[in-house]
Design a protein around this motif. Sequence first.
Motif, short mmCIF file in Angstrom:
data_model
loop_
_atom_site.label_atom_id
_atom_site.label_comp_id
_atom_site.label_asym_id
_atom_site.label_seq_id
_atom_site.Cartn_x
_atom_site.Cartn_y
_atom_site.Cartn_z
N PRO A 147 -75.32 15.27 -46.03
CA PRO A 147 -74.48 14.25 -45.38
C PRO A 147 -73.53 14.85 -44.36
N THR A 148 -73.09 16.07 -44.57
CA THR A 148 -72.18 16.72 -43.63
C THR A 148 -72.78 18.06 -43.24
N PRO A 149 -73.39 18.16 -42.06
CA PRO A 149 -74.07 19.39 -41.68
C PRO A 149 -73.06 20.50 -41.36
N THR A 150 -72.73 21.31 -42.34
CA THR A 150 -71.78 22.41 -42.14
C THR A 150 -72.50 23.76 -42.08
N LEU A 151 -73.81 23.74 -42.17
CA LEU A 151 -74.57 24.98 -42.06
C LEU A 151 -75.40 24.94 -40.78
N PRO A 152 -75.54 26.08 -40.14
CA PRO A 152 -76.37 26.10 -38.93
C PRO A 152 -77.78 25.63 -39.26
N PRO A 153 -78.39 24.88 -38.36
CA PRO A 153 -79.75 24.39 -38.63
C PRO A 153 -80.74 25.53 -38.79
N THR A 154 -81.58 25.38 -39.80
CA THR A 154 -82.68 26.32 -40.00
C THR A 154 -83.89 25.75 -39.28
N ASN A 155 -84.17 26.28 -38.11
CA ASN A 155 -85.11 25.64 -37.21
C ASN A 155 -86.55 25.79 -37.67
N SER A 156 -87.40 24.90 -37.16
CA SER A 156 -88.83 25.10 -37.28
C SER A 156 -89.21 26.41 -36.60
N MET A 167 -73.15 20.27 -27.85
CA MET A 167 -73.55 19.40 -28.96
C MET A 167 -74.13 20.19 -30.13
N TYR A 168 -74.14 21.53 -30.02
CA TYR A 168 -74.67 22.34 -31.10
C TYR A 168 -73.64 22.51 -32.22
N LYS A 169 -72.44 22.83 -31.86
CA LYS A 169 -71.44 23.11 -32.88
C LYS A 169 -70.10 22.53 -32.44
N ALA A 170 -69.37 22.02 -33.42
CA ALA A 170 -68.03 21.49 -33.18
C ALA A 170 -67.16 21.84 -34.38
N VAL A 171 -65.88 21.59 -34.24
CA VAL A 171 -64.94 21.88 -35.32
C VAL A 171 -64.39 20.55 -35.86
N GLU A 172 -64.38 20.46 -37.17
CA GLU A 172 -63.91 19.24 -37.82
C GLU A 172 -63.06 19.65 -39.02
N VAL A 173 -62.01 18.90 -39.25
CA VAL A 173 -61.14 19.18 -40.39
C VAL A 173 -61.75 18.53 -41.63
N ILE A 174 -62.13 19.35 -42.58
CA ILE A 174 -62.69 18.87 -43.84
C ILE A 174 -61.82 19.44 -44.96
N ASP A 175 -61.26 18.52 -45.76
CA ASP A 175 -60.36 18.93 -46.86
C ASP A 175 -59.25 19.82 -46.34
N ASP A 180 -66.59 24.41 -39.19
CA ASP A 180 -67.66 24.26 -38.20
C ASP A 180 -68.67 23.23 -38.70
N ILE A 181 -69.03 22.31 -37.83
CA ILE A 181 -70.09 21.37 -38.16
C ILE A 181 -71.16 21.45 -37.06
N PHE A 182 -72.32 20.98 -37.40
CA PHE A 182 -73.45 21.02 -36.48
C PHE A 182 -73.96 19.59 -36.34
#
Length: 993
Positions: A147-156, A167-175, A180-182
């Motif tokens: 639900p919350t992509p906090t890990l870098p995508p593991t690509n095909s 649009m690859y990575k941004a910063v979001e305040v969680i707790d 870092d979110i993706f």
Amino acid sequence: MGFIKDVIDNVIDTVVDVVDEVVDTVVDVVEEVVSWVIPAMPELPEFNATPIDSQDLGTQGILLNKRKSDSSLPLLYGTRRVGGNIVWLATTDDNQYLYVVLALCEGQVAKFTELYLDEQLYATYTGSDTTYGNTTIIRSGSNLTSPTPTLPPTNSSNLSIDTDHPMYKAVEVIDGVDTDIFPTEFIWFNGTDEGYDYGDHFAGEFGVNRLGWINTFKGKGVCHALFRFKYNADAFTGLPKINFVIRGKLVNTNLSGTSYAYSANPALVLYDYLTSTRYGKGLSASDINTSSFTTAAGVCNTSVTPYSGASSQNLFETHTVLGSNTKIIDNVRTLVSPMRAFFTYTSGLYKVVVEGTGSSALSITEDMIVSGIQVVGEGKQNRYNRVTASFADKDTNYQSNQAIYPPRDETNVGASFKYATMLAADNNEELHFNMTLPATTDYYTAEDLAELVLKRSRAGLRISFSATSEAQNLIVGDIFQITHSGMGFSAKNFIVTGITLSTAGSVNINGVEYTADAYSYNTKIVQPSPPTTFLPNPKIVAAPILTSITDTAVNITEGNLNVIMTVSFRGTSDFFVDKFETVYKKSTDSIYKSAGISSNQVREIPVESSTTYNVKVRSINTLGYKSAFVAGDHYVVGFEDPPANITGLSIDYQDEIAVLKWDTATDLDLAYYHIRYSPNADDSYPNSSILVDKVSPPANTVVVPAKAGVYFIKAFDLLGHESLTANSVIGTVTKFAGQNLATTITEETSFAGTKSQVVVEDNALILQGDDVTSFDSVSGNFDDKLGLFDEIDGFESTGTYTFANQISLGAKYQGRVSSFLNVDQLDRVSSFDQHAGLFDSAQGLFDSAGASPQMDAKLFISTSDDNSTYTGFTPFQDGNYEFRYAKFQLKLTSAVSSQSPKVNNAQVRLFMMDRTEKAQNIASGATTKAVTFTDAFFAEPSVIIMAQNAAQNIQTAVTSKSATGFSVTFTNAGGAAQDVTFDYVATGQGRAI
């Protein structure tokens, strides 16, 4: 959600309606196609024709993300950058996640190569094209249910994402913690008929099924993609513009069979569209002249070099997007436009002919013209002195661009087609023509087509007449010559553009003037780059310039061949670049090795010979930012070059041996010398047999049997390469003192002995193989056959032949045995063009390649004293042997399946040496004296008797003389035996053991 569902339902209904309309239209289009391809007097192709759905399929229209329920599903051939039709939008209850389903084009496609988000490259896919009928899914990660992509995508596999994309990575305040979110995730589907269920990935509370995209919505037969964006103010300002660069439809690349793969070949693409019952005309193969499409495909694949120093490319390619709402005839026009072709309906079949250089199919004279001839010159409306071609340029991200002919830089333009010259010829009137190329994405191809249109317009005489029946064999696209004194035509060339038969039996011909220069591919000037201005960006680092990659064979140490590959490059004008990184690998490896990071602009790397290396170099600035790699491939020759040809070969006969001597080779990697021999002095190197397999350096002499014939020598290196040309010397000594031919056995013609994996062919002995005696005896199709043209499974690698004859002597003798093998090389190759060099310079037989022999025929000997117990067969060498019985065997060998020794005859000769035996002071007694030789001769010798102090009138009688001895009687005048002391000398050949 209700609105979105209605949109989806409308889209699905509309797609069905569109398909029905297209199918209904198919039957109606045939007559239009025929009338379009063979008009009475055709104009140039309608480059600017506007299709029904042109707004969606224009250069800019296909890049848009449309939200129209009535948009047609495009058909993509070749490679194009496309947007798509948004068929589903949904958000989660908290508005954090936005889902977008984008229908891209008709399936099945090969793959996508690039994904752009808001005009910036986001992802690149470098994997292989999909296999026909197989579903391919490319996704940005394996954690798509999070639900919350906090890990870098593991690509095909083979998918890379630009980590610098906003649009690859941004910063979001969680707790309470900056995390870092993706925020961008996607799945791409190649559009096979089985469809794909996104719910397997985007499931659960935030999944697509819960939001309305249920598992029965699989998008069968449609290439589409699903995106999930997590809202982030820094990453998004609205719904991103989404573009994919897609390698499009898989088409049949083998029109004589079935083999579907990606291809941008215009002829193959047109064939696919005409035969498709789903989105095309639905013709059957029996309605099409398939061979004409195959021929056209070959022309389109002609390799051309657009400008000096450029990589070669195909002459024509199709890269276009067709609309399902567009008339079939308009789509056909689009597909024909990039290959300058005539598309005709002839003899009940659809045929395509690519215009080009060629020879006249028919010469028409005045007596063949049965009605008035009409000639029309070009008018201003169809005569141009500048042509501008608009197209979607793949080198500018498929944005609209223009190619102009003649170009501004007229360096490569012929004198008569320079703009000033043409303008003067046209009374300084600008006759400009603008055209659009909907299926061309290459600047140089666009310029070439513009050049063709201009040149055709300036040689635009049109002709029409009725001819006798000889002209009925002409077809549209043929070149014909016409000679007509009234028109001043002498073998003037035209192209057939229309042909009809009249009820009177005459043939009505329409033609347009033909000039070969219009079809010659002329080297272009490099496409001018648009000027750009920018402020320096420390993250953008200029790459170095790779100037050369060379290799040098250095030395040999402990059997290792040491080769150095030197990589040279130039730095950039970037002041902040202070060092360079070089990496390299074998082309067969997957991991690069580092050759170091330094300011030095030359790298010396130890490598291996006969290997291709991939080399990459990049710049690094003082802040640690790196440029893109510049890459180069280099095939390391090293020690691959063959040894130098041997010089100075000479022969010195010394009784029964000969000494060969030659100049010592200087190659660092010299391994050995190889000696071959043939008894025929006019034979070539391939038609010889091995005499001495290896002579190791530093020796430059070898002792061999003394024979008449030709001796050959080549040098071989440690990698098995051989001298290009054999040196040879001819020996002329045919007889040696003291040798007497005792017996000869010859095997030839029928070769009646015992054979194992050898056969007799054309009165010669060869290795057994599945030989084709008749062209028609091969089963299956001629062009489906694998392997050699005149041989099925190849020759056996070894075989033996035991002589039908043997040497049988009356006793065990010592004699000299010599062999003479007449051997040719039989080399069957897989194609006529595989032979190297000129056809009339080839040596040997028609079906012998004249290549380096990898075959041999060796003689073996087996001896016996009793004709019962024989030794094993051992390699034979000319020399002295002791035996009573001797058998011989040939062993034929080949290291390659295409070669066999061809033994025309094999001969073994036994020589007995001169021999003298003598004895003294033998008392005969008053009787007949029997004398036995110490060792028997091979044949009866001559005997001389010398009596000592014998009285006068003593008679000497020699009787019972044989190879083993003789008897002698001394008698007086009265016939009485006398006792005489005598000596004798016996002279003959051979010695019994």
